[in-house]
Design a protein around this motif. Structure first.
Motif, PDB file in Angstrom:
ATOM      1  N   LEU A 143     -38.448  -5.962   8.745  1.00  0.00           N
ATOM      2  CA  LEU A 143     -38.096  -7.310   9.181  1.00  0.00           C
ATOM      3  C   LEU A 143     -36.609  -7.580   9.008  1.00  0.00           C
ATOM      4  O   LEU A 143     -35.994  -8.289   9.813  1.00  0.00           O
ATOM      5  N   SER A 144     -36.024  -7.043   7.947  1.00  0.00           N
ATOM      6  CA  SER A 144     -34.578  -7.215   7.738  1.00  0.00           C
ATOM      7  C   SER A 144     -33.788  -6.597   8.874  1.00  0.00           C
ATOM      8  O   SER A 144     -32.759  -7.140   9.303  1.00  0.00           O
ATOM      9  N   GLU A 145     -34.261  -5.469   9.391  1.00  0.00           N
ATOM     10  CA  GLU A 145     -33.595  -4.839  10.530  1.00  0.00           C
ATOM     11  C   GLU A 145     -33.789  -5.659  11.808  1.00  0.00           C
ATOM     12  O   GLU A 145     -32.856  -5.836  12.596  1.00  0.00           O
ATOM     13  N   ILE A 146     -35.013  -6.148  12.003  1.00  0.00           N
ATOM     14  CA  ILE A 146     -35.306  -6.917  13.221  1.00  0.00           C
ATOM     15  C   ILE A 146     -34.532  -8.229  13.228  1.00  0.00           C
ATOM     16  O   ILE A 146     -34.066  -8.690  14.289  1.00  0.00           O
ATOM     17  N   ARG A 147     -34.391  -8.856  12.066  1.00  0.00           N
ATOM     18  CA  ARG A 147     -33.728 -10.152  11.989  1.00  0.00           C
ATOM     19  C   ARG A 147     -32.288 -10.092  12.522  1.00  0.00           C
ATOM     20  O   ARG A 147     -31.773 -11.065  13.091  1.00  0.00           O
ATOM     21  N   VAL A 156     -33.721 -18.262  16.886  1.00  0.00           N
ATOM     22  CA  VAL A 156     -34.981 -17.609  16.528  1.00  0.00           C
ATOM     23  C   VAL A 156     -34.805 -16.953  15.159  1.00  0.00           C
ATOM     24  O   VAL A 156     -33.793 -16.301  14.895  1.00  0.00           O
ATOM     25  N   ASP A 157     -35.772 -17.138  14.312  1.00  0.00           N
ATOM     26  CA  ASP A 157     -35.704 -16.552  12.983  1.00  0.00           C
ATOM     27  C   ASP A 157     -37.097 -16.043  12.582  1.00  0.00           C
ATOM     28  O   ASP A 157     -38.097 -16.381  13.222  1.00  0.00           O
ATOM     29  N   ILE A 158     -37.151 -15.240  11.551  1.00  0.00           N
ATOM     30  CA  ILE A 158     -38.405 -14.694  11.040  1.00  0.00           C
ATOM     31  C   ILE A 158     -38.611 -15.196   9.619  1.00  0.00           C
ATOM     32  O   ILE A 158     -37.706 -15.120   8.786  1.00  0.00           O
ATOM     33  N   HIS A 159     -39.788 -15.724   9.357  1.00  0.00           N
ATOM     34  CA  HIS A 159     -40.159 -16.185   8.024  1.00  0.00           C
ATOM     35  C   HIS A 159     -41.490 -15.555   7.637  1.00  0.00           C
ATOM     36  O   HIS A 159     -42.370 -15.372   8.480  1.00  0.00           O
ATOM     37  N   ILE A 160     -41.627 -15.232   6.370  1.00  0.00           N
ATOM     38  CA  ILE A 160     -42.905 -14.730   5.857  1.00  0.00           C
ATOM     39  C   ILE A 160     -43.670 -15.919   5.301  1.00  0.00           C
ATOM     40  O   ILE A 160     -43.270 -16.510   4.291  1.00  0.00           O
ATOM     41  N   SER A 161     -44.754 -16.246   5.962  1.00  0.00           N
ATOM     42  CA  SER A 161     -45.541 -17.393   5.539  1.00  0.00           C
ATOM     43  C   SER A 161     -46.308 -17.103   4.264  1.00  0.00           C
ATOM     44  O   SER A 161     -46.385 -17.929   3.366  1.00  0.00           O
ATOM     45  N   SER A 180     -44.343 -15.431  10.711  1.00  0.00           N
ATOM     46  CA  SER A 180     -44.119 -16.288  11.869  1.00  0.00           C
ATOM     47  C   SER A 180     -42.726 -16.066  12.423  1.00  0.00           C
ATOM     48  O   SER A 180     -41.744 -16.144  11.694  1.00  0.00           O
ATOM     49  N   VAL A 181     -42.651 -15.791  13.701  1.00  0.00           N
ATOM     50  CA  VAL A 181     -41.360 -15.749  14.393  1.00  0.00           C
ATOM     51  C   VAL A 181     -41.112 -17.147  14.943  1.00  0.00           C
ATOM     52  O   VAL A 181     -41.792 -17.593  15.859  1.00  0.00           O
TER      53      VAL A 181
END
Length: 468
Positions: A73-77, A84-89, A463-464
């Motif tokens: 996820l760190s690479e994708i972010r 657009v951001d990525i969070h771990i719910s 969640s993206v």
């Protein structure tokens, strides 16, 4: 093969022939350029999102999988567009790591307390250090055996080690005391170590193997219980056997090098020595009383035994004790035929209800998840704040949420922990979750399948988020 470039070519597509004449798509239907009907909705803390659940395969290491996902996820972010951001719910590996860390801390504190207790009774710093060495060496040896067996640091193995902290030093104390006795009788340290350890070896082996004989059969229990306790039984047996080897090999060597007779004693020694003498005097008086009133003592012991049996029959039973994982799930179901907007409206009420509680940290909701994409069913995953930052436990939150949901019409809601339950089980209890008896009966009917369901339910909802 050709390529269809517009809707007209789709409608003119030949799908079959009848009596030599072509049958085109427009003869039986039509194609139009339009948006696919929306059948899924997801939000993270009220923000529209795209949800993704990561489920480890059976036998996979949950913590390692979570670390790999976070690294990816760190690479994708870094490649995401603005807004657009990525969070771990929710991340269940956090709870596992905290639990393992807590048990590890308990093992360390237990080892220190065991050393303190040994000093109080041995009244010698040298003797205490020599016997205390058996605790870490036995546990480290157990780690090696765990590695060879393919075990991990989990609840059961750490529970076994924490339980054995006070046991692994027993053989060492027995051996040291016998060596010290020989030194008091005039033997030199090396001779005392040889004779003292050889005299006590058989008794130490009998005590150790009797403990191992109790726990080794636990490792071979069948069904779901056996899967839980296999690593527990093997770890306990390995630690006590390792402590026997250390007591008969390492402790005599340490005694021959470092154990000394102490002719002068300080005030601490004298204080505890007088306390032991008073305790011994009271014990002798109590023992004399018991020997003079044997039938009375037998009646008292028999009564205590019968009362214990009665208490045993009244003890409540459950499969596993409740634990605060900081997570619970609300499954919502509106009447059959409900539209997506109707279900979303009801879920919004549940969202607001959960986010209004001070203990809630993150809320992820989704409608139409799964292969069938049923728009009348939704799920709300509520992640709570750290236990130290909230006043109520997870179970108290679930009870309160059930009471609130009963007062909202238009849907059925089931507040559950992360264990997946069958729909027919939920239907029996309406708005409440499954009782413990029902859950236990379902687990007994199919232990292997239930175990796999238990293990595979650890889900990380990510969640993206599309920010607007």
């Amino acid at each position: 093969m050709g390529e269809l470039r517009n809707i007209e070519e789709f409608n003119n597509l030949i799908i079959t022939y009848q009596n030599g004449a072509p049958i085109r798509l427009k003869d039986v239907g039509w194609a139009e350029d339009a948006m696919e009907p929306i059948r899924t909705i997801a939000r993270h803390n009220r923000i529209p999102a795209v949800g993704m659940g990561v489920i480890p395969r059976s036998g996979a290491n949950v913590v390692e999988v979570a670390r790999g996902v976070k690294a990816k996820l760190s690479e994708i972010r870094k490649t995401l567009p603005p807004g657009v951001d990525i969070h771990i719910s929710n991340d269940m590996s956090t709870f596992i790591e905290k639990a393992i860390g807590g048990v590890t801390e308990d093992v360390f504190i237990g080892g220190l307390l065991a050393a303190v207790i040994m000093f109080i009774f041995l009244l010698s710093v040298r003797s205490t250090i020599i016997t205390a060495v058996s605790i870490p060496t036995s546990l480290i040896t157990s780690f090696g055996i765990m590695h060879l067996m393919g075990f991990t640091m989990n609840y059961m193995t750490m529970l076994a080690l924490s339980m054995m902290v006070g046991v692994v030093c027993d053989d060492a104390i027995i051996v040291l005391e016998n060596i010290y006795r020989h030194m008091e009788e005039g033997a030199d340290p090396i001779t005392a170590a040889k004779e003292g350890s050889s005299e006590i070896a058989f008794a130490a082996m009998a005590a150790t193997f009797s403990i191992a004989a109790v726990f080794i059969p636990v490792a071979f229990m069948g069904g779901m219980i056996g899967r839980f306790f296999f690593q527990f039984g093997v770890t306990v047996a390995a630690s006590v056997i390792a402590s026997l080897v250390i007591a008969l090999v390492l402790i005599p060597m340490l005694c021959s090098k470092f154990l000394k007779l102490e002719s002068k004693h300080g005030r601490v020694y004298q204080f505890f020595d007088r306390s032991y003498e008073r305790l011994e005097s009271r014990y002798r008086k109590a023992l004399v009383f018991c020997l003079r009133h044997r039938w009375l003592i037998i009646l008292i012991v028999t009564g205590m035994f019968l009362v214990s049996i009665g208490m045993l029959t009244n003890l409540k039973r459950e499969f596993v004790p409740k634990s605060d994982e900081g997570l619970f799930i609300i499954r919502l179901e509106t009447p059959t035929g409900s539209t997506l907007p109707y279900t979303d409206e009801k879920l919004k009420k549940v969202e607001e209800m959960t986010l209004a509680t001070p203990e809630a940290d993150r809320v992820f909701m989704a409608i139409g998840i799964g292969a069938r994409q049923e728009v009348n069913k939704g799920i709300v995953v509520v992640t709570l704040k750290d236990r130290k930052k909230r006043k109520r436990t997870q179970q108290q939150m679930m009870v309160d949420m059930r009471k609130q949901l009963r007062g909202v019409p238009g849907f059925k809601a089931y507040v559950e922990i992360s264990l997946r339950l069958r729909p027919e089980e939920r239907e029996e209890h309406g708005y409440s979750s499954i009782s413990k008896a029902q859950r236990w009966r379902s687990l007994k009917r199919s232990p292997i399948r239930s175990w796999e369901r238990w293990r595979r339910v650890r889900v990380w909802w990510m969640s993206v988020l599309t920010l607007s």
